[in-house]
Write an enzyme that holds these catalytic residues in place. Structure first.
Site, PDB file in Angstrom:
ATOM      1  N   HIS A 227       0.814  -1.218   0.000  1.00 18.99           N
ATOM      2  CA  HIS A 227       0.000   0.000   0.000  1.00 18.99           C
ATOM      3  C   HIS A 227       0.847   1.268   0.000  1.00 18.99           C
ATOM      4  O   HIS A 227       0.322   2.358  -0.267  1.00 18.99           O
ATOM      5  CB  HIS A 227      -0.986  -0.004   1.179  1.00 18.99           C
ATOM      6  CG  HIS A 227      -0.384   0.305   2.508  1.00 18.99           C
ATOM      7  ND1 HIS A 227      -0.045  -0.666   3.431  1.00 18.99           N
ATOM      8  CD2 HIS A 227      -0.055   1.497   3.095  1.00 18.99           C
ATOM      9  CE1 HIS A 227       0.440  -0.087   4.525  1.00 18.99           C
ATOM     10  NE2 HIS A 227       0.456   1.213   4.347  1.00 18.99           N
ATOM     11  N   ASP A 272      -0.733  -7.459   1.104  1.00 24.03           N
ATOM     12  CA  ASP A 272      -0.079  -6.154   1.315  1.00 24.03           C
ATOM     13  C   ASP A 272       1.426  -6.354   1.501  1.00 24.03           C
ATOM     14  O   ASP A 272       1.968  -6.212   2.602  1.00 24.03           O
ATOM     15  CB  ASP A 272      -0.695  -5.467   2.528  1.00 24.03           C
ATOM     16  CG  ASP A 272      -0.271  -4.005   2.648  1.00 24.03           C
ATOM     17  OD1 ASP A 272       0.301  -3.476   1.668  1.00 24.03           O
ATOM     18  OD2 ASP A 272      -0.510  -3.402   3.715  1.00 24.03           O
ATOM     19  N   GLY A 366       3.363   6.524   8.909  1.00 19.75           N
ATOM     20  CA  GLY A 366       4.783   6.636   8.595  1.00 19.75           C
ATOM     21  C   GLY A 366       5.575   5.393   8.948  1.00 19.75           C
ATOM     22  O   GLY A 366       6.708   5.221   8.515  1.00 19.75           O
ATOM     23  N   SER A 368       4.262   2.365   8.243  1.00 17.74           N
ATOM     24  CA  SER A 368       3.827   1.366   7.269  1.00 17.74           C
ATOM     25  C   SER A 368       5.000   0.789   6.488  1.00 17.74           C
ATOM     26  O   SER A 368       5.918   1.514   6.098  1.00 17.74           O
ATOM     27  CB  SER A 368       2.840   1.988   6.280  1.00 17.74           C
ATOM     28  OG  SER A 368       1.601   2.218   6.896  1.00 17.74           O
ATOM     29  N   GLY A 369       4.959  -0.520   6.275  1.00 15.98           N
ATOM     30  CA  GLY A 369       6.013  -1.178   5.512  1.00 15.98           C
ATOM     31  C   GLY A 369       7.229  -1.555   6.326  1.00 15.98           C
ATOM     32  O   GLY A 369       8.104  -2.273   5.856  1.00 15.98           O
TER      33      GLY A 369
END
Length: 418
Positions: A227, A272, A366, A368-369
Site C-alpha cells: 500500500h 499487502d 509513517g 507502514s512497511g
C-alpha cells in the site's frame, strides 16, 4: 628509586606521617601504571583470527514444509551446528582462545547438507597460522567422530584460514545480527533507538520525503508494504535511506525496481507486500545489515515478544519523526484478534495482530512497511511481520495488523531469489 628511612652515621631520623602517606601514594601509582601497561600489552598482543570450516551432515533430508521426524528445517540445522561447534571448542585445548562461530551457509545436497561455518579465535600475534589451522582441524575431526548430535562425515571436515578483512565482512554479511545489546528489562514505548540498534531498518522516500519504512533483506533488496505504492509506483521518484535518522541519512540509494504483489488491490488489505530493488548495492557494516527471513513453515506463538521500529508519528494525525523509534509488543492470537469487538472478519489469511489490547504501544502513520522482528535464543533476528494496517494508533481493542512474512515466503523467493 629506593627510599631510605634511616640516615647515614649515628644519627637516625624518622619520616613524618605526611611523608609516609605521600610515599605510599607514589608507590601505589607506580604499581597501577605498571599493571595497566602490562594489561594493555597483553590485550594488544591478542589478534582476532577467522577460520572457514566446512563439513557435511549426512543421512538426513531437508524439507522446508515438512514436520516429520526424519526431516529438519534449515533454521534447526543452523542452531544445532553452531551449538555443536561451541561445545567442541569450549571443551578443548583451545577454549581460552575460542570466541564464537557462525554458520554462514547451509547447502542441501542429495545425501545431506553441507555446512559452511566461520570460527573466530584470538591468539598472540607471533602464533603460526598454519599450525593453528591444523590444530583446529584436528580438534574438529576428533570430536565430530564421537558426537551423536548430528551424523557428520569426519572425512568431509575442512578448515582454511581467512584474512581478517574477509572474515569480518563474511560475519557482517550474516543476517539478523546486531552489535548493540538489547535492553530487555524495561518496556519500550516508542523510545529513540540507539545507533546501529536496528541495522536493517530503511526509510522509503518520494521526492526526498519519508513515506514508509522498509527492511533490508539483502545487499540490493528491501521488503515493505504494497500500500506504500498505491498512489505512485514509479521507481525513479523513490529513494531509500539507511541509518537511525532521516536527516542526515547514513547512506542513500536509488530505487531500481518496485514489485508489488500481483493480487494486491487497494483498498483491500490482503496481499499487502512488495519487494524493492535498489542500486548500487550496500556494503554491510555494523550500521547496515540484513535481517533474516523465516522459512515458509515457521510459526510464532501468541504472547511472544516482538519489536517494531519506524520513523512514524507519535500519535494519530501526527507527523513522521526524524529519529528512529522502537517499541516492544506481544503477538496476539487470531482467536482474540478475530473477536467482533476487535477486528472480526477483517483479519484474513496472511495477517496477524501484535500489540496490546489496552492500546498505547502501536505502529502509526509513517511506520507502514516497516519491520516487526523477533529474536531466537542465539540472538538472531527474523522478520516475521510488515506494518500493514490498524484503526488509528494505539486505540483500545485495536492493535496493529501485520502482513505475515512466512505466508509469503515462497513469493519473496520467486521475485528476489532469496
Amino acid at each position: 628509586m629506593m627510599y631510605r628511612t634511616v640516615g647515614f652515621g649515628t644519627q637516625s631520623r624518622s619520616l613524618k606521617p605526611w611523608m609516609i602517606a605521600l610515599l605510599i601514594v607514589l608507590l601505589l601509582t607506580v604499581v597501577a601504571v605498571t599493571t595497566g601497561i602490562l594489561a594493555h600489552l597483553l590485550v594488544s598482543g591478542q589478534k582476532t583470527e577467522y577460520y572457514h570450516g566446512t563439513f557435511k551432515i549426512s543421512d538426513l533430508q531437508v524439507n522446508r514444509n515438512s514436520r516429520q521426524n526424519n526431516t529438519y528445517n534449515l533454521k534447526d540445522l543452523k542452531e544445532m551446528s553452531e551449538n555443536l561447534v561451541d561445545e567442541i571448542f569450549i571443551d578443548s585445548a583451545l577454549n581460552k582462545h575460542y570466541i564464537k562461530n557462525q554458520v554462514v551457509r547451509l547447502t542441501p545436497e542429495e545425501d545431506g547438507v553441507k555446512v559452511d561455518i566461520i570460527m573466530i579465535f584470538q591468539f598472540p600475534s607471533p602464533e603460526q597460522r598454519a599450525m593453528i589451522k591444523e590444530k583446529i582441524h584436528s580438534i574438529l575431526n576428533q570430536k565430530i567422530r564421537t558426537t551423536r548430535a548430528l551424523s557428520i562425515n569426519a572425512s568431509s571436515v575442512q578448515v582454511n584460514a581467512m584474512s581478517s578483512s574477509t572474515g569480518k565482512l563474511t560475519v557482517q554479511a550474516c543476517c539478523g545480527k546486531r552489535v548493540v545489546p538489547l535492553i530487555v528489562n524495561r518496556i519500550m514505548s516508542g523510545d529513540i533507538a540507539a545507533k546501529a540498534a536496528w541495522p536493517w531498518q530503511a526509510s522509503l522516500q518520494r521526492n526526498n520525503i519519508h513515506q514508509c519504512g522498509a527492511t533490508l533483506i539483502s545487499n540490493t533488496w528491501l521488503i515493505t508494504a504494497a500500500h506504500c505504492f498505491k498512489n505512485n509506483a514509479n521507481p525513479h521518484q523513490w529513494t531509500v535511506s539507511f541509518g537511525t535518522t532521516i536527516n542526515p541519512p547514513l547512506m542513500k540509494r536509488n530505487i531500481r525496481r518496485i514489485i508489488v504483489h500481483e493480487r494486491y488491490h487497494s483498498p483491500a488489505r490482503e496481499y499487502d507486500i512488495a519487494v524493492v530493488q535498489f542500486s548500487p548495492k550496500v556494503t554491510f557494516t555494523d550500521d547496515i545489515r540484513r535481517v533474516c527471513l523465516p522459512e515458509a513453515s515457521a510459526s510464532f506463538q501468541p504472547n511472544s515478544t516482538v519489536y517494531i521500529t519506524g520513523f512514524g508519528a507519535l500519535f494519530y494525525g501526527g507527523e513522521s519523526q526524524n529519529n528512529l523509534r522502537e517499541a516492544r509488543l506481544k503477538i496476539i492470537s487470531d482467536d482474540v484478534c478475530k473477536q467482533p469487538h476487535i477486528y472480526g472478519h477483517d483479519i484474513k489469511f496472511g495477517m496477524f495482530c501484535a500489540g496490546y489490547l489496552e492500546g498505547i504501544y502501536d505502529a502509526c502513520r509513517g511506520d507502514s512497511g516497516g519491520p516487526l522482528v523477533i529474536k531466537d535464543f542465539k540472538d538472531t533476528w527474523y522478520l516475521i511481520g510488515i506494518v500493514s494496517w490498524g484503526d488509528n494508533c494505539g486505540q483500545k481493542n485495536k492493535p496493529g495488523v501485520y502482513t505475515e512474512v512466512a505466508y509469503y515466503r515462497n513469493w519473496i523467493t520467486s521475485k528476489t531469489g532469496l
